[in-house]
Design a protein around this motif. Structure first.
Motif, mmCIF file in Angstrom:
data_model
loop_
_atom_site.group_PDB
_atom_site.id
_atom_site.type_symbol
_atom_site.label_atom_id
_atom_site.label_comp_id
_atom_site.label_asym_id
_atom_site.label_seq_id
_atom_site.Cartn_x
_atom_site.Cartn_y
_atom_site.Cartn_z
ATOM 1 N N SER A 144 0.811 -1.224 0.000
ATOM 2 C CA SER A 144 0.000 0.000 0.000
ATOM 3 C C SER A 144 0.842 1.271 0.000
ATOM 4 N N LEU A 145 2.172 1.129 0.091
ATOM 5 C CA LEU A 145 3.051 2.294 0.234
ATOM 6 C C LEU A 145 2.965 3.206 -0.979
ATOM 7 N N ARG A 146 2.690 4.496 -0.716
ATOM 8 C CA ARG A 146 2.602 5.494 -1.784
ATOM 9 C C ARG A 146 3.659 6.581 -1.649
ATOM 10 N N TRP A 147 4.235 6.713 -0.444
ATOM 11 C CA TRP A 147 5.244 7.754 -0.222
ATOM 12 C C TRP A 147 6.278 7.228 0.764
ATOM 13 N N LEU A 148 7.564 7.290 0.379
ATOM 14 C CA LEU A 148 8.646 6.837 1.243
ATOM 15 C C LEU A 148 9.684 7.935 1.377
ATOM 16 N N ASP A 149 9.887 8.389 2.598
ATOM 17 C CA ASP A 149 10.843 9.452 2.901
ATOM 18 C C ASP A 149 10.531 10.704 2.086
ATOM 19 N N ASP A 150 11.345 11.037 1.096
ATOM 20 C CA ASP A 150 11.142 12.302 0.382
ATOM 21 C C ASP A 150 10.650 12.108 -1.050
ATOM 22 N N ALA A 151 10.097 10.942 -1.362
ATOM 23 C CA ALA A 151 9.691 10.713 -2.750
ATOM 24 C C ALA A 151 8.457 9.827 -2.829
ATOM 25 N N GLU A 152 7.639 10.112 -3.836
ATOM 26 C CA GLU A 152 6.447 9.324 -4.096
ATOM 27 C C GLU A 152 6.828 7.968 -4.683
ATOM 28 N N ILE A 153 6.023 6.948 -4.381
ATOM 29 C CA ILE A 153 6.193 5.624 -4.965
ATOM 30 C C ILE A 153 5.291 5.518 -6.189
ATOM 31 N N ASP A 154 5.890 5.338 -7.364
ATOM 32 C CA ASP A 154 5.101 5.128 -8.574
ATOM 33 C C ASP A 154 4.565 3.707 -8.550
ATOM 34 N N ALA A 155 3.245 3.575 -8.638
ATOM 35 C CA ALA A 155 2.601 2.277 -8.468
ATOM 36 C C ALA A 155 3.113 1.241 -9.455
ATOM 37 N N GLU A 156 3.496 1.675 -10.656
ATOM 38 C CA GLU A 156 3.987 0.722 -11.655
ATOM 39 C C GLU A 156 5.502 0.696 -11.719
#
Length: 208
Positions: A144-156
């Motif tokens: 479910s992670l969408r944001w880690l530290d200082d950057a967004e997680i791109d779902a793909e």
């Protein structure tokens, strides 16, 4: 429903149990060593307790409503101190940066919280640098992670790169990056080819 009591040299959270409708609590910048009393606030959704002296999160165990726990700048450093987080079924946002965590097994506890959408960990915690492929490992482990530290997680893209890296290291990741780039170029070329026909159809509809 919302209480701000930051920077008041509080060492305990006594006297809050009557605030049964409280949903947000801000106790940053005090001298709390634990969160005793939080367990009585059953409707609490957001807790900010940054910059205290916390060494454990045991008092949030089995909390039915907590969604956000921000405890940056404390002394929460051992796997046992984080274990209670696994029992917070609604937890989606967690900030545990700047806790001077050097035990990489703490990340195993965090990886066991599949509902996490936003996580701040790397800054001020040596464990992030000690875990090879830190960002890839967490991206792959937390669906479910969408944001880690200082950057967004791109779902793909980020998830495909993470999975490739964990399967075959940097070479496999580089190959996956090339595959992703080729797929995007093919998709763009297909859109360009379809554009004239779409324009002609639009003009025909307007002229009818």
């Amino acid at each position: 429903r919302c209480l701000h009591i930051e920077s008041n040299a509080l060492s305990r959270l006594d006297g809050l149990e009557e605030l049964t409708e409280l949903t947000q609590l801000y106790v940053d910048g005090n001298i709390l060593e634990n969160l005793a009393g939080i367990e009585r606030l059953r409707k609490l959704r957001h807790l900010n307790a940054n910059d205290n002296s916390l060494s454990t999160l045991e008092h949030v165990r089995d909390h039915p409503s907590l969604q956000t726990i921000f405890v940056r700048g404390n002394r929460i450093r051992t796997p046992a101190a984080f274990a209670a987080l696994r029992t917070c079924a609604l937890l989606t946002s967690l900030d545990v940066a700047q806790n001077d965590i050097d035990d990489v097994t703490v990340l195993d506890e965090i990886k066991s919280i599949p509902s996490i959408e936003l996580l701040y960990f790397a800054r001020g915690n040596q464990a992030a640098g000690a875990l090879e492929g830190y960002r890839h490992v967490l991206t792959s482990a937390l669906p479910s992670l969408r944001w880690l530290d200082d950057a967004e997680i791109d779902a793909e893209i980020d998830r495909r790169r993470a999975d490739a890296h964990l399967r075959g290291g940097s070479e496999r990741e580089l190959a996956e990056i090339r595959t992703i780039r080729a797929e995007r170029e093919a998709s763009l070329a297909s859109e360009h080819r379809a554009f004239p026909a779409a324009c002609a159809e639009f003009i025909a509809e307007c002229s009818a």
